[in-house]
Design a protein around this motif. Structure first.
Motif, PDB file in Angstrom:
ATOM      1  N   UNK A 145      25.652 -31.784  75.186  1.00  0.00           N
ATOM      2  CA  UNK A 145      26.658 -31.060  74.713  1.00  0.00           C
ATOM      3  C   UNK A 145      27.621 -31.699  73.990  1.00  0.00           C
ATOM      4  N   UNK A 146      27.843 -33.204  74.439  1.00  0.00           N
ATOM      5  CA  UNK A 146      28.760 -34.161  73.987  1.00  0.00           C
ATOM      6  C   UNK A 146      28.719 -35.402  74.302  1.00  0.00           C
ATOM      7  N   UNK A 147      29.530 -36.500  73.926  1.00  0.00           N
ATOM      8  CA  UNK A 147      29.398 -37.620  74.622  1.00  0.00           C
ATOM      9  C   UNK A 147      28.316 -38.616  73.717  1.00  0.00           C
ATOM     10  N   UNK A 148      27.918 -38.512  72.571  1.00  0.00           N
ATOM     11  CA  UNK A 148      26.809 -39.089  72.108  1.00  0.00           C
ATOM     12  C   UNK A 148      27.463 -40.593  72.008  1.00  0.00           C
ATOM     13  N   UNK A 149      26.433 -41.683  72.396  1.00  0.00           N
ATOM     14  CA  UNK A 149      26.813 -42.899  72.517  1.00  0.00           C
ATOM     15  C   UNK A 149      27.212 -43.721  71.040  1.00  0.00           C
ATOM     16  N   UNK A 150      26.597 -42.972  70.296  1.00  0.00           N
ATOM     17  CA  UNK A 150      26.771 -43.461  68.953  1.00  0.00           C
ATOM     18  C   UNK A 150      27.783 -42.788  67.927  1.00  0.00           C
ATOM     19  N   UNK A 151      28.682 -41.967  68.502  1.00  0.00           N
ATOM     20  CA  UNK A 151      29.857 -41.057  67.957  1.00  0.00           C
ATOM     21  C   UNK A 151      31.075 -41.572  68.766  1.00  0.00           C
ATOM     22  N   UNK A 152      31.840 -42.344  68.580  1.00  0.00           N
ATOM     23  CA  UNK A 152      33.031 -42.697  69.310  1.00  0.00           C
ATOM     24  C   UNK A 152      33.860 -41.815  69.043  1.00  0.00           C
ATOM     25  N   UNK A 153      35.032 -41.686  69.796  1.00  0.00           N
ATOM     26  CA  UNK A 153      36.152 -40.756  69.438  1.00  0.00           C
ATOM     27  C   UNK A 153      36.734 -40.854  68.294  1.00  0.00           C
ATOM     28  N   UNK A 154      36.943 -42.226  67.779  1.00  0.00           N
ATOM     29  CA  UNK A 154      37.633 -42.409  66.391  1.00  0.00           C
ATOM     30  C   UNK A 154      36.503 -42.198  65.297  1.00  0.00           C
ATOM     31  N   UNK A 155      35.195 -41.705  65.446  1.00  0.00           N
ATOM     32  CA  UNK A 155      34.414 -41.457  64.307  1.00  0.00           C
ATOM     33  C   UNK A 155      35.160 -40.414  63.587  1.00  0.00           C
ATOM     34  N   UNK A 156      34.974 -40.453  62.061  1.00  0.00           N
ATOM     35  CA  UNK A 156      35.556 -39.765  61.319  1.00  0.00           C
ATOM     36  C   UNK A 156      35.215 -38.026  61.381  1.00  0.00           C
ATOM     37  N   UNK A 157      33.996 -37.859  61.768  1.00  0.00           N
ATOM     38  CA  UNK A 157      33.525 -36.422  62.229  1.00  0.00           C
ATOM     39  C   UNK A 157      33.403 -36.258  63.486  1.00  0.00           C
ATOM     40  N   UNK A 158      33.827 -36.861  64.520  1.00  0.00           N
ATOM     41  CA  UNK A 158      33.541 -36.480  66.089  1.00  0.00           C
ATOM     42  C   UNK A 158      33.914 -35.089  66.191  1.00  0.00           C
ATOM     43  N   UNK A 159      35.210 -34.756  65.928  1.00  0.00           N
ATOM     44  CA  UNK A 159      35.529 -33.390  66.467  1.00  0.00           C
ATOM     45  C   UNK A 159      34.488 -32.430  65.916  1.00  0.00           C
ATOM     46  N   UNK A 160      34.145 -32.498  64.478  1.00  0.00           N
ATOM     47  CA  UNK A 160      33.445 -31.534  64.012  1.00  0.00           C
ATOM     48  C   UNK A 160      32.074 -31.551  64.625  1.00  0.00           C
ATOM     49  N   UNK A 161      31.647 -32.701  64.853  1.00  0.00           N
ATOM     50  CA  UNK A 161      30.116 -32.698  65.450  1.00  0.00           C
ATOM     51  C   UNK A 161      30.002 -32.270  66.868  1.00  0.00           C
ATOM     52  N   UNK A 162      31.224 -32.378  67.451  1.00  0.00           N
ATOM     53  CA  UNK A 162      31.480 -31.674  68.981  1.00  0.00           C
ATOM     54  C   UNK A 162      31.374 -30.290  68.765  1.00  0.00           C
ATOM     55  N   UNK A 163      32.126 -29.811  67.796  1.00  0.00           N
ATOM     56  CA  UNK A 163      32.167 -28.193  67.844  1.00  0.00           C
ATOM     57  C   UNK A 163      30.847 -27.727  67.321  1.00  0.00           C
ATOM     58  N   UNK A 164      29.928 -28.533  66.432  1.00  0.00           N
ATOM     59  CA  UNK A 164      28.879 -27.969  66.009  1.00  0.00           C
ATOM     60  C   UNK A 164      27.890 -27.787  67.083  1.00  0.00           C
ATOM     61  N   UNK A 165      27.929 -28.890  67.952  1.00  0.00           N
ATOM     62  CA  UNK A 165      26.933 -29.042  69.166  1.00  0.00           C
ATOM     63  C   UNK A 165      27.182 -27.996  70.194  1.00  0.00           C
ATOM     64  N   UNK A 166      28.390 -27.759  70.302  1.00  0.00           N
ATOM     65  CA  UNK A 166      28.896 -26.933  71.454  1.00  0.00           C
ATOM     66  C   UNK A 166      28.655 -25.323  70.985  1.00  0.00           C
ATOM     67  N   UNK A 167      28.499 -25.100  69.691  1.00  0.00           N
ATOM     68  CA  UNK A 167      28.288 -23.963  69.133  1.00  0.00           C
ATOM     69  C   UNK A 167      26.709 -23.899  68.918  1.00  0.00           C
ATOM     70  N   UNK A 168      26.117 -24.840  69.419  1.00  0.00           N
ATOM     71  CA  UNK A 168      24.341 -24.651  69.268  1.00  0.00           C
ATOM     72  C   UNK A 168      23.870 -24.631  68.031  1.00  0.00           C
ATOM     73  N   UNK A 169      24.699 -25.216  66.828  1.00  0.00           N
ATOM     74  CA  UNK A 169      24.151 -25.324  65.810  1.00  0.00           C
ATOM     75  C   UNK A 169      23.493 -26.722  65.383  1.00  0.00           C
ATOM     76  N   UNK A 170      23.786 -27.551  66.037  1.00  0.00           N
ATOM     77  CA  UNK A 170      23.017 -28.905  65.948  1.00  0.00           C
ATOM     78  C   UNK A 170      22.520 -29.437  67.179  1.00  0.00           C
ATOM     79  N   UNK A 171      21.944 -30.412  67.364  1.00  0.00           N
ATOM     80  CA  UNK A 171      21.528 -31.178  68.779  1.00  0.00           C
ATOM     81  C   UNK A 171      21.376 -32.482  68.403  1.00  0.00           C
ATOM     82  N   UNK A 172      21.560 -33.254  69.401  1.00  0.00           N
ATOM     83  CA  UNK A 172      21.110 -34.910  69.433  1.00  0.00           C
ATOM     84  C   UNK A 172      19.790 -34.960  69.710  1.00  0.00           C
ATOM     85  N   UNK A 173      19.490 -36.434  69.908  1.00  0.00           N
ATOM     86  CA  UNK A 173      18.148 -36.919  70.225  1.00  0.00           C
ATOM     87  C   UNK A 173      18.060 -37.217  71.792  1.00  0.00           C
TER      88      UNK A 173
END
Length: 392
Positions: A19-47
């Motif tokens: 759902x969130x907390x990918x080890x290679x997406x730190x909180x200060x990553x420029x797209x962290x918030x958008x990635x989190x939203x996309x994952x939580x909406x089910x639009x994209x997944x991690x590995x």
């Protein structure tokens, strides 16, 4: 096609690895918030190893899967099950792309090329097709000479992609590189794809509730300069000061670093209200003139509208015009002019279900008023004297 964010049945088929907390997406990553939203909406997944791999190229198959999860759920369900189910479902929105050409050349069969990186040209064409299919395109959003002049490598863009590129550029769905080129042969990575997904969702009206929880906002955000004249400043000098102190916006973000959502736009409008509360003078005299880089020199009402718009969205944000008031949103600038009236409304809230808006209003040579409201249907322009300006 019907606009569908998520269908329960599709969610059951495609669950996010994390759902969130990918080890290679730190909180200060420029797209962290958008990635989190996309994952939580089910639009994209991690590995499976807990990574998201934001810098990895996004492939045609991956982006088609994102489209199916958010916009083409019915088409996905109707397509034949198998490895290429998402590609089959997306075939209508792949018109004009290298993927469609390869599909036709191979006797209407998909192949390994679906796992190849997606170019910016093809991304623009897909976005254009989806927006056109789902009613997201409006007159005035197909670019034009002004948009073409902004694209440094316009002359090298193939004819077949030009409409899609200029439209996506004008709508802010897909912008250029730091040197002003569109660079259509370049590839997009997974972080950029998440940002583009958010913008497309926003355009099609599917993202209103994606970032309602304050806990979902990024902790890191920049302090905004004060809006409002200081001492003997002119408006032009005030905006020069603000723009000097405000960094260029990342894609999908506002000048304070937060995601470009209705909630965060309203937060910046609240700062404008602090600097220019009810009763503030903003006249049509020379001191209040303003030349925005996206708009012709303006006085009085329109000067105020463009200054506020540049403050909220950043002076480099694209500017487009609307005529469909059913799409009115927070941050839009409504300019009304006629033989006996000239005023600007800066929309604070647009409730389409209840047919009302709230706005900050400035009439020619009058004072700023933050309590204006009325029916959205009452803004319908029959005489061609009302224009809506949008920055997102």
């Amino acid at each position: 096609m019907k606009k569908v964010l998520l269908l329960l049945a599709l969610c059951c088929l495609i669950l996010p690895a994390q759902a969130a907390g990918f080890y290679d997406v730190p909180e200060d990553h420029w797209a962290a918030g958008t990635i989190r939203l996309a994952v939580e909406a089910g639009a994209v997944t991690g590995y499976g190893d807990g990574s998201f791999q934001p810098g990895r190229d996004v492939t045609a198959a991956q982006f088609c899967t994102m489209l199916c999860r958010s916009f083409l759920a019915e088409e996905f369900a109707a397509a034949e099950e198998g490895k290429y189910q998402a590609m089959d479902a997306c075939l209508p929105v792949l018109r004009g792309t290298a993927m469609e050409r390869a599909y036709q050349d191979r006797g209407k069969h998909w192949d390994r090329f679906t796992d190849q990186p997606l170019t910016r040209y093809d991304m623009a064409q897909v976005l254009y097709n989806v927006a056109a299919e789902q009613g997201g395109l409006l007159p005035g959003w197909t670019g034009g000479e002004e948009t073409q002049a902004e694209i440094a490598d316009w002359d090298s863009i193939p004819e077949g992609y030009r409409t899609a590129v200029s439209t996506c550029w004008a709508m802010g769905l897909l912008r250029g590189q730091s040197d002003g080129r569109f660079a259509g042969e370049d590839h997009l990575n997974r972080a950029q794809a998440a940002v583009i997904w958010f913008r497309l969702s926003d355009l099609l009206g599917n993202s209103q509730d994606l970032a309602e929880d304050p806990a979902e906002e990024e902790e890191a955000s920049a302090d905004m300069p004060d809006f409002g004249l200081q001492g003997d400043e002119t408006v032009q000098e005030m905006m020069a000061r603000i723009n000097r102190e405000t960094p260029r916006c990342e894609e999908g973000r506002l000048p304070n670093g937060k995601l470009r959502t209705a909630k965060n736009i309203r937060e910046l409008l609240d700062l404008v209200q602090e600097g220019c509360p009810d009763g503030t003078v903003w006249s049509a005299t020379e001191r209040y003139d303003y030349k925005s880089i996206r708009y012709s020199p303006a006085k009085g009402c329109m000067s105020f509208g463009m200054a506020v718009s540049d403050y909220v969205f950043g002076e480099e944000a694209p500017l487009k015009t609307l005529r469909d008031f059913r799409l009115l949103e927070a941050g839009d600038v409504v300019y009304i002019t006629g033989t006996e009236v000239e005023r600007v409304l800066i929309i604070l809230e647009a409730n389409h279900e209840e047919d009302f808006y709230t706005a900050c209003e400035l009439k020619l040579n009058e004072k700023i008023k933050w309590t204006q409201w009325g029916p959205i249907s009452g803004l319908i322009d029959k005489a061609g004297v009302t224009t809506v300006y949008r920055r997102w």
